[in-house]
Write a protein that holds these residues in place. Structure first.
Motif, PDB file in Angstrom:
ATOM      1  N   ASN A  23       0.811  -1.218   0.000  1.00 23.37           N
ATOM      2  CA  ASN A  23       0.000   0.000   0.000  1.00 23.37           C
ATOM      3  C   ASN A  23       0.844   1.267   0.000  1.00 23.37           C
ATOM      4  O   ASN A  23       0.567   2.216  -0.742  1.00 23.37           O
ATOM      5  CB  ASN A  23      -0.967  -0.008   1.187  1.00 23.37           C
ATOM      6  N   GLN A  68       3.631   1.853  -1.174  1.00 21.93           N
ATOM      7  CA  GLN A  68       4.321   2.115  -2.435  1.00 21.93           C
ATOM      8  C   GLN A  68       3.498   3.039  -3.331  1.00 21.93           C
ATOM      9  O   GLN A  68       4.046   3.686  -4.234  1.00 21.93           O
ATOM     10  CB  GLN A  68       4.612   0.802  -3.166  1.00 21.93           C
ATOM     11  N   TYR A  69       2.190   3.089  -3.075  1.00 20.72           N
ATOM     12  CA  TYR A  69       1.310   3.923  -3.885  1.00 20.72           C
ATOM     13  C   TYR A  69       0.947   5.232  -3.185  1.00 20.72           C
ATOM     14  O   TYR A  69       0.118   5.990  -3.687  1.00 20.72           O
ATOM     15  CB  TYR A  69       0.054   3.140  -4.253  1.00 20.72           C
ATOM     16  N   SER A  91       2.418   8.554  -2.646  1.00 19.98           N
ATOM     17  CA  SER A  91       3.545   9.259  -3.264  1.00 19.98           C
ATOM     18  C   SER A  91       4.410  10.030  -2.275  1.00 19.98           C
ATOM     19  O   SER A  91       5.620  10.167  -2.481  1.00 19.98           O
ATOM     20  CB  SER A  91       3.023  10.204  -4.352  1.00 19.98           C
ATOM     21  N   ASP A  96      -3.271  -1.118  -4.888  1.00 19.82           N
ATOM     22  CA  ASP A  96      -2.726  -1.679  -6.118  1.00 19.82           C
ATOM     23  C   ASP A  96      -3.663  -1.315  -7.280  1.00 19.82           C
ATOM     24  O   ASP A  96      -4.861  -1.631  -7.246  1.00 19.82           O
ATOM     25  CB  ASP A  96      -2.637  -3.201  -5.990  1.00 19.82           C
ATOM     26  N   PRO A  97      -3.156  -0.649  -8.319  1.00 15.86           N
ATOM     27  CA  PRO A  97      -4.015  -0.215  -9.434  1.00 15.86           C
ATOM     28  C   PRO A  97      -4.719  -1.367 -10.148  1.00 15.86           C
ATOM     29  O   PRO A  97      -5.730  -1.152 -10.825  1.00 15.86           O
ATOM     30  CB  PRO A  97      -3.029   0.497 -10.373  1.00 15.86           C
TER      31      PRO A  97
END
Length: 369
Positions: A40, A42-43, A45, A93-94
């Motif tokens: 999580n 990592q997304y 910014s 996660d996209p």
């Protein structure tokens, strides 16, 4: 033409079944901090708490960073595998879709997150427990739109829930003088504040359908490498460990009470404090050669806080209990998971697919440490 009442009732039942149909399996919804985060942060910014650099993930899959704050699996990964449950992907996660949610569940855990909203603010961005619950509510809206209300209720009530937070509320809040909680409370009043907040959050999860819920306790926080470095003696910090023990005792009582009073609730508390403490005190007994320093570090430059590409790795990662200054290694997580499985009495849940395979060790440069 007037249709018979019986026909109308049957037709209504068939229509309802068609609308609220879901061949859903049992999945997990995980709430936690860096010990359970699978990507999580990592997304996020602007987050300063990320595990997006080598050598994180070196013993997991392709050996590249995947958002886990260790070299391999998390405790939740290992327990879920033992139960035959799919590994839930990160909420942020996209690639997450409604079909993925129905197949695998969701992981909301966030590095730096805590039970309290104010915890971890030093990291700029992180998902606190209340925010994670808010995201879970958004997940429910997606699933209800996909399968209908009744099927969604069944899906969420049959799911398994993991709550594993609390360490940041001490290490990255109460024990740091830059946070207001450090001087607003004393040890006992802070624990009461923390556990009361957790109680409200667990009740909220129950109102949203959580029935089978596991709360993980804290380990001996005063013995993580960072705390050893900060100690004047180089040994475990007794006060920090006592805070963990007090939190575990109060939370265990809370969870037992909720399980008895909330309708159809099976809430359980498990902690691995004793076994982790024993491993740290007697590493050789468990096959470790080191239980007081990180495998991934800058050598004599301590604390390094995180693992980075310039860090040196120990020769044998399976022999080190700690991966970095904060987090256990994959091997350590196996021991913790085994203890929790024993305490919880977990049994495998029938699934159409086999549990996810354990990671294969990857090759990486090593130092003589």
């Amino acid at each position: 033409m007037k249709l018979p009442l019986t026909f109308l009732l049957v037709a209504a039942s068939i229509l309802a079944a068609a609308i609220d149909r879901c061949d859903c399996k049992v999945v997990q919804f995980i709430f936690g901090d860096s010990l359970s985060d699978v990507g999580n942060n990592q997304y996020l910014s602007r987050s300063l708490a990320k595990a997006n650099l080598p050598w994180y993930g070196i013993d997991f899959g392709d050996g590249l960073p995947n958002g886990r704050y260790t070299n391999g699996r998390t405790v939740a990964d290992i327990i879920g595998d033992a139960m035959g449950l799919p590994r839930p992907p990160a909420f942020l996660d996209p690639s997450l879709t409604d079909d993925v949610i129905l197949k695998n569940g969701v992981n909301y855990a966030s590095g730096g997150g805590g039970i309290l909203n104010e915890t971890g603010s030093l990291f700029i961005q992180r998902l606190c427990f209340y925010k994670q619950i808010e995201l879970f509510q958004a997940t429910q809206d997606v699933v209800r739109a996909k399968v209908g209300g009744r099927a969604a209720d069944k899906f969420f009530q049959s799911a398994r829930y993991v709550v594993a937070l609390g360490s940041n509320d001490f290490i990255n809040n109460y024990l740091m003088p830059i946070y207001g909680d450090s001087y607003k409370y004393n040890d006992q009043s802070f624990i009461s504040y923390l556990v009361n907040t957790l109680g409200a959050q667990l009740k909220l999860l129950h109102s949203l359908g959580a029935r089978e819920l596991m709360v993980f306790g804290l380990g001996p926080m005063g013995c993580i490498p960072l705390q050893l470095v900060l100690s004047s003696t180089g040994g475990c910090q007794e006060r920090v460990n006592n805070l963990a023990l007090s939190f575990n005792q109060a939370t265990s009582k809370l969870v037992d009470g909720l399980s008895k009073t909330l309708p159809n609730a099976s809430f359980r508390f498990g902690h691995a404090y004793d076994v982790v403490n024993d491993v740290i005190s007697n590493p050789g007994k468990y096959g470790f050669s080191n239980s007081n320093s990180p495998c991934c570090s800058f050598g004599r430059i301590r604390p390094a806080l995180t693992c980075v590409p310039l860090s040196k790795l120990c020769k044998d990662r399976s022999k080190y209990f700690f991966w970095d200054e904060y987090h256990p290694s994959d091997t350590a997580n196996q021991i913790i998971a085994k203890e929790l499985i024993k305490k919880f009495g977990f049994a495998a849940i029938n699934q159409t697919e086999a549990p996810s395979a354990a990671p294969e060790p990857a090759v990486a440069p090593s130092s003589d440490g």
